[in-house]
Design a protein around this motif. Structure first.
Motif, PDB file in Angstrom:
ATOM      1  N   SER A 232       0.829  -1.203   0.000  1.00  0.00           N
ATOM      2  CA  SER A 232       0.000   0.000   0.000  1.00  0.00           C
ATOM      3  C   SER A 232       0.865   1.255   0.000  1.00  0.00           C
ATOM      4  CB  SER A 232      -0.915   0.005   1.237  1.00  0.00           C
ATOM      5  OG  SER A 232      -1.776  -1.108   1.218  1.00  0.00           O
ATOM      6  N   ARG A 233       1.957   1.220   0.730  1.00  0.00           N
ATOM      7  CA  ARG A 233       2.859   2.371   0.783  1.00  0.00           C
ATOM      8  C   ARG A 233       3.494   2.612  -0.576  1.00  0.00           C
ATOM      9  NH1 ARG A 233       3.466   7.214   2.789  1.00  0.00           N
ATOM     10  NH2 ARG A 233       5.650   7.877   2.845  1.00  0.00           N
ATOM     11  N   SER A 234       3.950   1.544  -1.240  1.00  0.00           N
ATOM     12  CA  SER A 234       4.571   1.705  -2.555  1.00  0.00           C
ATOM     13  C   SER A 234       3.559   2.195  -3.580  1.00  0.00           C
ATOM     14  CB  SER A 234       5.182   0.378  -3.014  1.00  0.00           C
ATOM     15  OG  SER A 234       4.174  -0.606  -3.166  1.00  0.00           O
ATOM     16  N   VAL A 235       2.315   1.738  -3.440  1.00  0.00           N
ATOM     17  CA  VAL A 235       1.266   2.195  -4.342  1.00  0.00           C
ATOM     18  C   VAL A 235       0.990   3.676  -4.120  1.00  0.00           C
ATOM     19  CG1 VAL A 235      -1.222   2.025  -4.781  1.00  0.00           C
ATOM     20  CG2 VAL A 235       0.162  -0.034  -4.712  1.00  0.00           C
ATOM     21  N   GLU A 236       1.019   4.111  -2.859  1.00  0.00           N
ATOM     22  CA  GLU A 236       0.809   5.527  -2.547  1.00  0.00           C
ATOM     23  C   GLU A 236       1.906   6.390  -3.159  1.00  0.00           C
ATOM     24  OE1 GLU A 236       0.243   8.444   1.365  1.00  0.00           O
ATOM     25  OE2 GLU A 236       0.411   6.279   1.588  1.00  0.00           O
ATOM     26  N   ILE A 237       3.145   5.930  -3.078  1.00  0.00           N
ATOM     27  CA  ILE A 237       4.257   6.652  -3.691  1.00  0.00           C
ATOM     28  C   ILE A 237       4.096   6.694  -5.210  1.00  0.00           C
ATOM     29  CG2 ILE A 237       6.751   6.602  -4.090  1.00  0.00           C
ATOM     30  CD1 ILE A 237       7.031   5.369  -1.278  1.00  0.00           C
ATOM     31  N   THR A 238       3.646   5.577  -5.794  1.00  0.00           N
ATOM     32  CA  THR A 238       3.389   5.541  -7.234  1.00  0.00           C
ATOM     33  C   THR A 238       2.317   6.557  -7.620  1.00  0.00           C
ATOM     34  OG1 THR A 238       3.921   3.184  -7.245  1.00  0.00           O
ATOM     35  CG2 THR A 238       2.770   4.055  -9.167  1.00  0.00           C
ATOM     36  N   GLY A 239       1.299   6.685  -6.765  1.00  0.00           N
ATOM     37  CA  GLY A 239       0.263   7.678  -7.011  1.00  0.00           C
ATOM     38  C   GLY A 239       0.811   9.086  -7.016  1.00  0.00           C
ATOM     39  N   TYR A 240       1.719   9.384  -6.068  1.00  0.00           N
ATOM     40  CA  TYR A 240       2.394  10.684  -6.048  1.00  0.00           C
ATOM     41  C   TYR A 240       3.128  10.933  -7.365  1.00  0.00           C
ATOM     42  CZ  TYR A 240       2.069  12.547  -1.273  1.00  0.00           C
ATOM     43  OH  TYR A 240       1.643  13.116  -0.119  1.00  0.00           O
ATOM     44  N   ILE A 241       3.918   9.943  -7.787  1.00  0.00           N
ATOM     45  CA  ILE A 241       4.722  10.095  -9.001  1.00  0.00           C
ATOM     46  C   ILE A 241       3.825  10.316 -10.216  1.00  0.00           C
ATOM     47  CG2 ILE A 241       6.334   8.906 -10.553  1.00  0.00           C
ATOM     48  CD1 ILE A 241       7.444   7.470  -8.048  1.00  0.00           C
ATOM     49  N   CYS A 242       2.762   9.522 -10.330  1.00  0.00           N
ATOM     50  CA  CYS A 242       1.839   9.675 -11.462  1.00  0.00           C
ATOM     51  C   CYS A 242       1.175  11.043 -11.435  1.00  0.00           C
ATOM     52  CB  CYS A 242       0.775   8.577 -11.420  1.00  0.00           C
ATOM     53  SG  CYS A 242       1.378   6.938 -11.858  1.00  0.00           S
ATOM     54  N   GLY A 243       0.821  11.523 -10.233  1.00  0.00           N
ATOM     55  CA  GLY A 243       0.206  12.842 -10.125  1.00  0.00           C
ATOM     56  C   GLY A 243       1.136  13.951 -10.573  1.00  0.00           C
ATOM     57  N   TYR A 244       2.401  13.887 -10.151  1.00  0.00           N
ATOM     58  CA  TYR A 244       3.371  14.894 -10.576  1.00  0.00           C
ATOM     59  C   TYR A 244       3.616  14.827 -12.079  1.00  0.00           C
ATOM     60  CZ  TYR A 244       4.709  16.537  -5.932  1.00  0.00           C
ATOM     61  OH  TYR A 244       4.706  17.126  -4.684  1.00  0.00           O
ATOM     62  N   LEU A 245       3.731  13.611 -12.614  1.00  0.00           N
ATOM     63  CA  LEU A 245       3.939  13.470 -14.055  1.00  0.00           C
ATOM     64  C   LEU A 245       2.750  14.014 -14.843  1.00  0.00           C
ATOM     65  CD1 LEU A 245       5.564   9.916 -14.401  1.00  0.00           C
ATOM     66  CD2 LEU A 245       6.619  12.112 -14.924  1.00  0.00           C
ATOM     67  N   ALA A 246       1.545  13.714 -14.372  1.00  0.00           N
ATOM     68  CA  ALA A 246       0.349  14.227 -15.055  1.00  0.00           C
ATOM     69  C   ALA A 246       0.336  15.751 -15.046  1.00  0.00           C
ATOM     70  CB  ALA A 246      -0.912  13.674 -14.386  1.00  0.00           C
ATOM     71  N   SER A 247       0.696  16.353 -13.909  1.00  0.00           N
ATOM     72  CA  SER A 247       0.734  17.814 -13.823  1.00  0.00           C
ATOM     73  C   SER A 247       1.752  18.398 -14.798  1.00  0.00           C
ATOM     74  CB  SER A 247       1.073  18.248 -12.390  1.00  0.00           C
ATOM     75  OG  SER A 247       0.061  17.854 -11.495  1.00  0.00           O
ATOM     76  N   VAL A 248       2.922  17.769 -14.893  1.00  0.00           N
ATOM     77  CA  VAL A 248       3.962  18.238 -15.823  1.00  0.00           C
ATOM     78  C   VAL A 248       3.487  18.127 -17.266  1.00  0.00           C
ATOM     79  CG1 VAL A 248       6.276  17.754 -16.710  1.00  0.00           C
ATOM     80  CG2 VAL A 248       5.873  17.773 -14.243  1.00  0.00           C
ATOM     81  N   PHE A 249       2.851  17.005 -17.597  1.00  0.00           N
ATOM     82  CA  PHE A 249       2.344  16.816 -18.956  1.00  0.00           C
ATOM     83  C   PHE A 249       1.285  17.863 -19.301  1.00  0.00           C
ATOM     84  CE2 PHE A 249       3.786  12.221 -18.902  1.00  0.00           C
ATOM     85  CZ  PHE A 249       4.655  12.373 -19.968  1.00  0.00           C
ATOM     86  N   TYR A 250       0.342  18.092 -18.384  1.00  0.00           N
ATOM     87  CA  TYR A 250      -0.729  19.042 -18.655  1.00  0.00           C
ATOM     88  C   TYR A 250      -0.194  20.469 -18.800  1.00  0.00           C
ATOM     89  CZ  TYR A 250      -4.047  15.350 -17.441  1.00  0.00           C
ATOM     90  OH  TYR A 250      -4.777  14.191 -17.409  1.00  0.00           O
ATOM     91  N   LEU A 251       0.762  20.819 -17.941  1.00  0.00           N
ATOM     92  CA  LEU A 251       1.365  22.149 -18.045  1.00  0.00           C
ATOM     93  C   LEU A 251       2.131  22.294 -19.355  1.00  0.00           C
ATOM     94  CD1 LEU A 251       2.677  22.777 -14.414  1.00  0.00           C
ATOM     95  CD2 LEU A 251       1.111  24.255 -15.674  1.00  0.00           C
ATOM     96  N   SER A 252       2.858  21.236 -19.734  1.00  0.00           N
ATOM     97  CA  SER A 252       3.662  21.292 -20.951  1.00  0.00           C
ATOM     98  C   SER A 252       2.794  21.367 -22.201  1.00  0.00           C
ATOM     99  CB  SER A 252       4.565  20.059 -21.039  1.00  0.00           C
ATOM    100  OG  SER A 252       5.422  19.981 -19.920  1.00  0.00           O
ATOM    101  N   SER A 253       1.551  20.902 -22.116  1.00  0.00           N
ATOM    102  CA  SER A 253       0.701  20.861 -23.313  1.00  0.00           C
ATOM    103  C   SER A 253       0.354  22.244 -23.835  1.00  0.00           C
ATOM    104  CB  SER A 253      -0.589  20.090 -23.000  1.00  0.00           C
ATOM    105  OG  SER A 253      -1.395  20.807 -22.079  1.00  0.00           O
ATOM    106  N   ARG A 254       0.352  23.246 -22.954  1.00  0.00           N
ATOM    107  CA  ARG A 254      -0.094  24.574 -23.379  1.00  0.00           C
ATOM    108  C   ARG A 254       0.953  25.313 -24.220  1.00  0.00           C
ATOM    109  NH1 ARG A 254      -3.872  22.297 -21.614  1.00  0.00           N
ATOM    110  NH2 ARG A 254      -5.732  23.283 -20.754  1.00  0.00           N
ATOM    111  N   PHE A 255       2.225  25.071 -23.954  1.00  0.00           N
ATOM    112  CA  PHE A 255       3.269  25.844 -24.626  1.00  0.00           C
ATOM    113  C   PHE A 255       3.314  25.609 -26.139  1.00  0.00           C
ATOM    114  CE2 PHE A 255       4.749  25.649 -20.197  1.00  0.00           C
ATOM    115  CZ  PHE A 255       4.926  26.998 -19.966  1.00  0.00           C
ATOM    116  N   PRO A 256       3.201  24.350 -26.636  1.00  0.00           N
ATOM    117  CA  PRO A 256       3.169  24.182 -28.103  1.00  0.00           C
ATOM    118  C   PRO A 256       1.985  24.894 -28.762  1.00  0.00           C
ATOM    119  CG  PRO A 256       3.590  22.087 -27.021  1.00  0.00           C
ATOM    120  CD  PRO A 256       3.227  23.055 -25.948  1.00  0.00           C
ATOM    121  N   GLN A 257       0.815  24.897 -28.089  1.00  0.00           N
ATOM    122  CA  GLN A 257      -0.340  25.561 -28.680  1.00  0.00           C
ATOM    123  C   GLN A 257      -0.200  27.075 -28.648  1.00  0.00           C
ATOM    124  OE1 GLN A 257      -2.748  23.860 -30.272  1.00  0.00           O
ATOM    125  NE2 GLN A 257      -3.451  25.866 -30.983  1.00  0.00           N
TER     126      GLN A 257
END
Length: 311
Positions: free
Chosen positions: A182-207
């Motif tokens: 459960s702890r490792s899954v929670e850490i994975t959730g953190y990582i996925c959340g940060y990656l998703a935020s980076v991807f979403y932020l990065s999407s605006r600059f090309p447009q």
């Protein structure tokens, strides 16, 4: 709450909705029945109720955000000139990482279905982009291209329709009693959340660059960005509204949501810049159109004068 398309409702739900054995779940006596059934959250005061309702509005805005662009691309048939492929790819990457967070942390069915819908609309946008790019670059219409796109969209639809059921069935049989897992899954959730935020932020600059390069926003639907702004704004409001009702530490709650709040604020600012581009470039376009209409048609008159002189 469900995973959202822009950093709004990212995978931060892994921090509070991590699936644990149902034995340890407290009994909800005074909770709102429909929220308990739909989201499995015990809401027993007005602050939490408002937070959930605002959060659902945020989710609804994100669900509808890409549909206007799908229609706009179908209407004008020049999506490859208007949309940046980098914008679509980063958007797709953000939704994939959100989906990974939902899968690894065994989120609620409503969350799984929501993020699968996001991926489905991403695939439609990318398919439209590639279809019109190939079609417009070719000198003649290819019926094979139409059939290929129809088969691709049909296969993707079947897979995405079957995916939520498979994931929910797997999550019910998964062993969640291991605390280290459960702890490792929670850490994975953190990582996925940060990656998703980076991807979403990065999407605006090309447009943003694409619009600046063309000096136009023609072919893009403003509702795509307007609904995203509404979704991110209501997400931030849903987090702030629940603060007075918190029984634990407000500081730790804000820290847990800080990455997604920063992501939402960042995308909100970038979408505001896109809004400025829409206003500025459309004003320039209308000014050019009015200037062309105001030019007197002197050429036909001159031609008539020359013909009379010859006679």
């Amino acid at each position: 709450m469900a995973t959202a398309r822009f950093p709004g409702k990212g995978v931060d739900t892994t921090l509070i909705n991590l699936t644990l054995p149902t034995v340890s779940r407290p009994v909800c006596v005074n909770g709102t029945p429909w929220i308990l059934y739909l989201l499995e959250e015990c809401v027993d005061n007005m602050w939490e109720y408002c937070s959930v309702v605002i959060g659902l509005i945020s989710m609804f805005c994100f669900l509808l955000s890409t549909l206007p662009q799908v229609y706009e691309a179908y209407r004008n048939g020049k999506v490859e000139e208007a949309m940046s492929f980098g914008f679509l790819i980063f958007l797709f990457g953000g939704d994939l990482t959100s989906f990974a967070g939902c899968y690894l942390t065994s989120q609620l069915p409503i969350q799984v279905v929501t993020v699968v819908f996001y991926i489905f609309t991403d695939l439609i946008l990318i398919s439209q982009f590639l279809y019109y790019k190939i079609k417009n670059s070719s000198s003649r219409e290819s019926p094979m291209l139409k059939w290929l796109c129809l088969v691709w969209c049909g296969a993707a639809s079947l897979v995405l329709l079957a995916l939520p059921k498979l994931i929910v069935d797997n999550s019910t049989t998964a062993d969640t009693t291991n605390l280290s897992t459960s702890r490792s899954v929670e850490i994975t959730g953190y990582i996925c959340g940060y990656l998703a935020s980076v991807f979403y932020l990065s999407s605006r600059f090309p447009q943003l660059y694409k619009n600046y390069q063309r000096q136009s926003t023609e072919g893009t639907s403003y509702l795509l960005f307007a609904l995203a702004m509404m979704g991110n704004g209501t997400y931030g409001l849903s987090v702030v509204v629940v603060l007075p009702a918190l029984r634990g530490s407000k500081q730790s709650f804000i820290i847990k949501h800080l990455a997604w709040l920063i992501g939402s604020l960042g995308v909100l600012i970038l979408d505001f810049l896109v809004t400025v581009q829409f206003v500025m470039y459309r004003r320039n376009q209308s000014a050019k159109s009015s200037k062309l209409l105001s030019i007197p048609e002197v050429e036909p008159l001159l031609c008539e004068e020359v013909e009379l002189a010859v006679l």
